[in-house]
Design a protein around this motif. Structure first.
Motif, PDB file in Angstrom:
ATOM      1  N   LEU A 168      48.119  41.138  62.156  1.00  0.00           N
ATOM      2  CA  LEU A 168      47.951  40.386  63.393  1.00  0.00           C
ATOM      3  C   LEU A 168      48.962  40.945  64.373  1.00  0.00           C
ATOM      4  O   LEU A 168      50.114  41.216  64.006  1.00  0.00           O
ATOM      5  N   ARG A 169      48.560  41.100  65.627  1.00  0.00           N
ATOM      6  CA  ARG A 169      49.464  41.625  66.651  1.00  0.00           C
ATOM      7  C   ARG A 169      49.509  40.651  67.813  1.00  0.00           C
ATOM      8  O   ARG A 169      48.472  40.169  68.264  1.00  0.00           O
ATOM      9  N   PHE A 170      50.725  40.361  68.265  1.00  0.00           N
ATOM     10  CA  PHE A 170      50.938  39.417  69.348  1.00  0.00           C
ATOM     11  C   PHE A 170      51.815  40.056  70.413  1.00  0.00           C
ATOM     12  O   PHE A 170      52.785  40.757  70.080  1.00  0.00           O
ATOM     13  N   LYS A 219      60.608  40.076  55.562  1.00  0.00           N
ATOM     14  CA  LYS A 219      59.885  39.019  54.852  1.00  0.00           C
ATOM     15  C   LYS A 219      60.360  37.658  55.345  1.00  0.00           C
ATOM     16  O   LYS A 219      61.541  37.441  55.579  1.00  0.00           O
ATOM     17  N   SER A 220      59.429  36.732  55.467  1.00  0.00           N
ATOM     18  CA  SER A 220      59.752  35.377  55.898  1.00  0.00           C
ATOM     19  C   SER A 220      60.741  34.718  54.948  1.00  0.00           C
ATOM     20  O   SER A 220      60.626  34.856  53.727  1.00  0.00           O
ATOM     21  N   SER A 221      61.676  33.970  55.495  1.00  0.00           N
ATOM     22  CA  SER A 221      62.627  33.221  54.664  1.00  0.00           C
ATOM     23  C   SER A 221      61.936  32.056  53.961  1.00  0.00           C
ATOM     24  O   SER A 221      62.494  31.467  53.052  1.00  0.00           O
ATOM     25  N   ARG A 224      57.189  42.344  61.882  1.00  0.00           N
ATOM     26  CA  ARG A 224      57.829  43.540  62.443  1.00  0.00           C
ATOM     27  C   ARG A 224      57.897  43.349  63.952  1.00  0.00           C
ATOM     28  O   ARG A 224      56.893  43.107  64.607  1.00  0.00           O
ATOM     29  N   SER A 225      59.087  43.481  64.472  1.00  0.00           N
ATOM     30  CA  SER A 225      59.329  43.231  65.887  1.00  0.00           C
ATOM     31  C   SER A 225      59.491  44.527  66.659  1.00  0.00           C
ATOM     32  O   SER A 225      60.168  45.448  66.204  1.00  0.00           O
ATOM     33  N   ARG A 245      54.197  42.187  65.041  1.00  0.00           N
ATOM     34  CA  ARG A 245      53.137  42.401  64.054  1.00  0.00           C
ATOM     35  C   ARG A 245      53.411  41.537  62.830  1.00  0.00           C
ATOM     36  O   ARG A 245      54.552  41.407  62.404  1.00  0.00           O
ATOM     37  N   VAL A 246      52.369  40.947  62.281  1.00  0.00           N
ATOM     38  CA  VAL A 246      52.481  40.066  61.118  1.00  0.00           C
ATOM     39  C   VAL A 246      51.471  40.532  60.081  1.00  0.00           C
ATOM     40  O   VAL A 246      50.326  40.849  60.421  1.00  0.00           O
TER      41      VAL A 246
END
Length: 56
Positions: free
Chosen positions: A38-40, A4-6, A19-20, A26-27
């Motif tokens: 979303l996938r980057f 989770k984002s800080s 998720r890395s 992945r977001v």
């Protein structure tokens, strides 16, 4: 594993999770864990994060 984002709010109503992996990042919205992601490509994500850190 999802992280989770800080910057997520304590009320939990504005959260993103990341998720890395070795080739992609992945977001997703933490309120919709079965919803879309979303996938980057990892290099694109690294460039995005570097631009944010530089104030761009």
């Amino acid at each position: 594993m999802w992280f989770k984002s800080s910057y997520s709010t304590s009320e939990g109503n504005a959260c993103v999770e990341v998720r890395s992996g070795p080739r992609e990042i992945r977001v997703r919205d933490s309120k919709r864990i079965t919803g879309p992601e979303l996938r980057f490509a990892a290099p694109a994500w690294a460039a995005f994060v570097a631009a944010l850190a530089a104030g761009g």
